[in-house]
Design a protein around this motif. Structure first.
Motif, PDB file in Angstrom:
ATOM      1  N   CYS A 110       0.833  -1.203   0.000  1.00 52.62           N
ATOM      2  CA  CYS A 110       0.000   0.000   0.000  1.00 52.62           C
ATOM      3  C   CYS A 110       0.868   1.254   0.000  1.00 52.62           C
ATOM      4  O   CYS A 110       2.006   1.257   0.479  1.00 52.62           O
ATOM      5  N   GLY A 111       0.306   2.332  -0.511  1.00 50.26           N
ATOM      6  CA  GLY A 111       1.031   3.589  -0.547  1.00 50.26           C
ATOM      7  C   GLY A 111       0.998   4.333   0.764  1.00 50.26           C
ATOM      8  O   GLY A 111       1.867   5.156   1.041  1.00 50.26           O
ATOM      9  N   ILE A 141     -11.138  -9.084   6.385  1.00 54.49           N
ATOM     10  CA  ILE A 141     -10.319  -8.010   5.823  1.00 54.49           C
ATOM     11  C   ILE A 141      -8.851  -8.397   5.991  1.00 54.49           C
ATOM     12  O   ILE A 141      -8.366  -8.584   7.112  1.00 54.49           O
ATOM     13  N   PRO A 142      -8.116  -8.539   4.896  1.00 51.98           N
ATOM     14  CA  PRO A 142      -6.712  -8.959   5.001  1.00 51.98           C
ATOM     15  C   PRO A 142      -5.798  -7.828   5.481  1.00 51.98           C
ATOM     16  O   PRO A 142      -6.057  -6.652   5.247  1.00 51.98           O
ATOM     17  N   LEU A 143      -4.732  -8.223   6.151  1.00 49.45           N
ATOM     18  CA  LEU A 143      -3.669  -7.309   6.564  1.00 49.45           C
ATOM     19  C   LEU A 143      -2.357  -7.844   6.016  1.00 49.45           C
ATOM     20  O   LEU A 143      -2.075  -9.047   6.077  1.00 49.45           O
ATOM     21  N   PHE A 144      -1.554  -6.957   5.465  1.00 56.09           N
ATOM     22  CA  PHE A 144      -0.281  -7.346   4.865  1.00 56.09           C
ATOM     23  C   PHE A 144       0.856  -6.665   5.625  1.00 56.09           C
ATOM     24  O   PHE A 144       0.791  -5.470   5.926  1.00 56.09           O
ATOM     25  N   PHE A 145       1.891  -7.435   5.904  1.00 58.96           N
ATOM     26  CA  PHE A 145       3.009  -6.942   6.701  1.00 58.96           C
ATOM     27  C   PHE A 145       4.325  -7.141   5.942  1.00 58.96           C
ATOM     28  O   PHE A 145       4.500  -8.130   5.231  1.00 58.96           O
ATOM     29  N   SER A 146       5.236  -6.200   6.108  1.00 56.48           N
ATOM     30  CA  SER A 146       6.579  -6.348   5.535  1.00 56.48           C
ATOM     31  C   SER A 146       7.591  -5.743   6.508  1.00 56.48           C
ATOM     32  O   SER A 146       7.298  -4.756   7.197  1.00 56.48           O
ATOM     33  N   THR A 147       8.762  -6.370   6.574  1.00 53.27           N
ATOM     34  CA  THR A 147       9.824  -5.830   7.409  1.00 53.27           C
ATOM     35  C   THR A 147      10.562  -4.745   6.644  1.00 53.27           C
ATOM     36  O   THR A 147      10.572  -4.732   5.416  1.00 53.27           O
ATOM     37  N   GLN A 148      11.171  -3.834   7.375  1.00 52.96           N
ATOM     38  CA  GLN A 148      11.955  -2.776   6.756  1.00 52.96           C
ATOM     39  C   GLN A 148      13.439  -3.129   6.855  1.00 52.96           C
ATOM     40  O   GLN A 148      13.966  -3.288   7.962  1.00 52.96           O
ATOM     41  N   PRO A 149      14.135  -3.296   5.720  1.00 48.93           N
ATOM     42  CA  PRO A 149      15.549  -3.707   5.732  1.00 48.93           C
ATOM     43  C   PRO A 149      16.445  -2.663   6.397  1.00 48.93           C
ATOM     44  O   PRO A 149      16.028  -1.538   6.673  1.00 48.93           O
ATOM     45  N   GLY A 150      17.696  -3.072   6.607  1.00 46.77           N
ATOM     46  CA  GLY A 150      18.682  -2.153   7.163  1.00 46.77           C
ATOM     47  C   GLY A 150      18.972  -2.373   8.635  1.00 46.77           C
ATOM     48  O   GLY A 150      19.767  -1.626   9.231  1.00 46.77           O
ATOM     49  N   GLN A 151      18.372  -3.416   9.236  1.00 45.63           N
ATOM     50  CA  GLN A 151      18.551  -3.641  10.665  1.00 45.63           C
ATOM     51  C   GLN A 151      19.641  -4.681  10.920  1.00 45.63           C
ATOM     52  O   GLN A 151      19.677  -5.734  10.282  1.00 45.63           O
ATOM     53  N   THR A 152      20.524  -4.375  11.854  1.00 45.74           N
ATOM     54  CA  THR A 152      21.551  -5.323  12.286  1.00 45.74           C
ATOM     55  C   THR A 152      21.130  -5.868  13.646  1.00 45.74           C
ATOM     56  O   THR A 152      21.188  -5.145  14.646  1.00 45.74           O
ATOM     57  N   VAL A 153      20.678  -7.111  13.671  1.00 43.89           N
ATOM     58  CA  VAL A 153      20.093  -7.661  14.892  1.00 43.89           C
ATOM     59  C   VAL A 153      20.676  -9.031  15.201  1.00 43.89           C
ATOM     60  O   VAL A 153      21.187  -9.737  14.332  1.00 43.89           O
ATOM     61  N   ALA A 154      20.580  -9.411  16.471  1.00 41.47           N
ATOM     62  CA  ALA A 154      20.987 -10.740  16.908  1.00 41.47           C
ATOM     63  C   ALA A 154      19.881 -11.735  16.588  1.00 41.47           C
ATOM     64  O   ALA A 154      18.740 -11.356  16.294  1.00 41.47           O
ATOM     65  N   ALA A 155      20.222 -13.017  16.645  1.00 37.31           N
ATOM     66  CA  ALA A 155      19.231 -14.067  16.387  1.00 37.31           C
ATOM     67  C   ALA A 155      18.226 -14.135  17.534  1.00 37.31           C
ATOM     68  O   ALA A 155      18.503 -13.707  18.659  1.00 37.31           O
ATOM     69  N   GLY A 156      17.049 -14.688  17.248  1.00 34.25           N
ATOM     70  CA  GLY A 156      16.020 -14.844  18.267  1.00 34.25           C
ATOM     71  C   GLY A 156      14.642 -14.659  17.680  1.00 34.25           C
ATOM     72  O   GLY A 156      14.476 -14.434  16.476  1.00 34.25           O
TER      73      GLY A 156
END
Length: 333
Positions: A110-111, A141-156
Motif C-alpha cells: 500500500c502507498g 479483511i486482510p492485513l499485509f506486513f513487511s519488514t523494513q531492511p537495514g537492521q543489524t540484529v541478533a538471532a532470536g
C-alpha cells in the motif's frame, strides 16, 4: 397512496417484532501473521512479507433491498513501537535490537501504511463486498506486513502484538426503502479491540571468512625464518556464539602440520594469538570460541582472530624449494 404507505410500515413493524432472535452478536476472529525463519543478513538486506486478517462475522442474512454496511479499522497500539511506527523486538531484550514493520490494510504494498493513532479506515458496503464470504454477512479483511531492511540484529524470536479498534454497522436482514428513506430492521453494530500477533524468527548465519595466505618468505636455513603473525576475520550474526577451527592441512603426519615440496617436508604449526595454544579443529579444546575473539567490530558482526604461524624447532634444513600447505577454516555453531 397513504393507505399503502401505512400498511407497508405496519408490515415492517410486525415482521421486526416477530423475529427478535435474528439479532446476535457479531464474532471477530483474528488470524495472526508469521514471517517464518529468516537469517540475520536477509533481515538486513531484504524485506520479508507476511499476512493476517481481521474478521467481522455477523452470521446469516435475510434478503435486503439496500445495503449500508460499514466497517472501520484503526491501529491503536503495538506492544513495541518507535513513535507511531510498529516494531518487533525480542521479549525481555534490552539490547535495543528491533525490526520495524509496515502494516497495510486490505491492499498489499500500500502507498499509505497504517501508523499508530492515525484516523480509522472505513469501508462502505461496496468496498466490503470484496471481503464478503459466501453466505450471510461475514467479512474477512486482510492485513499485509513487511519488514523494513537495514537492521543489524541478533538471532532470536522477534514479535509484537498489534491492537486494532474495529467498529461495524451491518444490516443482516429486511433492509428496505420507504419514500427514499432506507430502514434496516435487523441491525448489527458494535466495536471491539482486536489483537493480532506478528512474529519473525531470526537465525544465525555467517557470510564471510577472510584468511590471507601465510608467507614465511625466503631464507637459506630453517632457523633463519621468523614467525608470522596474521589475522583471520569472520563475519557472522551479531552476538552469535560459534567456534572457529583450522584443520591439520593436506600434508599432516601424525597430527603435525607440514609444508611440502615434492616428498620433502617442513613441520610448522599455528597458535592462537601469541600463546602456545594450538589452533586446531578436531579437538574441541583447540577450537577458538567467538566469545574470546581478539577483537570485535563496532556493529558486532566481524570478529578478528590473531594467530601466530611458526616453524617447529629441531628440524634439519631440507633441500631448497617452494614449500606449501592448504589449511581449511571451519565454523561450528
Amino acid at each position: 397512496m397513504h393507505k399503502r404507505m401505512a400498511m407497508l410500515a405496519f408490515i415492517i413493524l410486525v415482521v421486526a417484532w416477530g423475529i427478535p432472535s435474528a439479532k446476535a452478536a457479531c464474532s471477530t476472529p483474528v488470524v495472526n501473521a508469521s514471517f517464518g525463519s529468516v537469517t540475520s543478513f536477509a533481515v538486513n538486506s531484504t524485506a520479508s512479507t507476511s499476512s493476517g486478517s481481521l474478521s467481522v462475522n455477523c452470521g446469516s442474512s435475510l434478503a435486503t433491498i439496500f445495503n449500508t454496511d460499514t466497517i472501520s479499522v484503526r491501529l491503536t497500539a503495538s506492544t513495541f513501537a518507535s513513535g507511531t511506527q510498529a516494531i518487533m523486538k525480542k521479549v525481555g531484550d534490552s539490547s535495543g535490537d528491533n525490526i520495524p514493520i509496515t502494516v497495510c490494510l486490505s491492499v498489499q504494498n500500500c502507498g499509505s501504511p497504517m501508523t499508530i493513532g492515525a484516523p480509522a479506515t472505513t469501508f462502505n458496503s461496496t468496498q466490503l463486498s470484496i471481503f464478503l464470504l459466501t453466505g450471510g454477512k461475514n467479512f474477512t479483511i486482510p492485513l499485509f506486513f513487511s519488514t523494513q531492511p537495514g537492521q543489524t540484529v541478533a538471532a532470536g524470536t522477534y514479535t509484537t502484538t498489534l491492537s486494532f479498534l474495529t467498529n461495524w454497522d451491518i444490516c443482516t436482514g429486511l433492509g428496505v426503502g420507504i419514500g427514499g428513506i432506507q430502514i434496516c430492521v435487523i441491525d448489527q453494530n458494535g466495536s471491539a479491540t482486536l489483537s493480532l500477533t506478528v512474529t519473525l524468527e531470526v537465525t544465525n548465519d555467517c557470510t564471510t571468512i577472510l584468511a590471507p595466505a601465510v608467507n614465511f618468505g625466503t631464507a637459506p636455513l630453517l632457523s633463519s625464518f621468523s614467525s608470522v603473525v596474521q589475522t583471520i576475520s569472520v563475519t557472522c550474526t551479531k552476538g552469535s556464539v560459534y567456534t572457529v577451527g583450522l584443520n591439520d592441512g593436506i600434508h599432516a603426519v601424525n597430527g603435525v602440520r607440514n609444508m611440502a615440496s615434492g616428498s620433502n617436508l617442513i613441520r610448522y604449526d599455528i597458535y592462537q594469538s601469541t600463546t602456545n595454544n594450538r589452533w586446531g579443529s578436531s579437538i574441541a579444546s583447540q577450537r577458538w570460541s567467538s566469545t574470546n575473539a581478539t577483537s570485535v567490530s563496532t556493529n558486532q558482526l566481524i570478529r578478528n582472530y590473531n594467530y601466530t604461524a611458526t616453524l617447529l624447532s629441531g628440524q634439519t634444513t631440507p633441500v631448497e624449494g617452494n614449500y606449501s600447505d592448504t589449511i581449511t577454516v571451519d565454523l561450528s555453531f
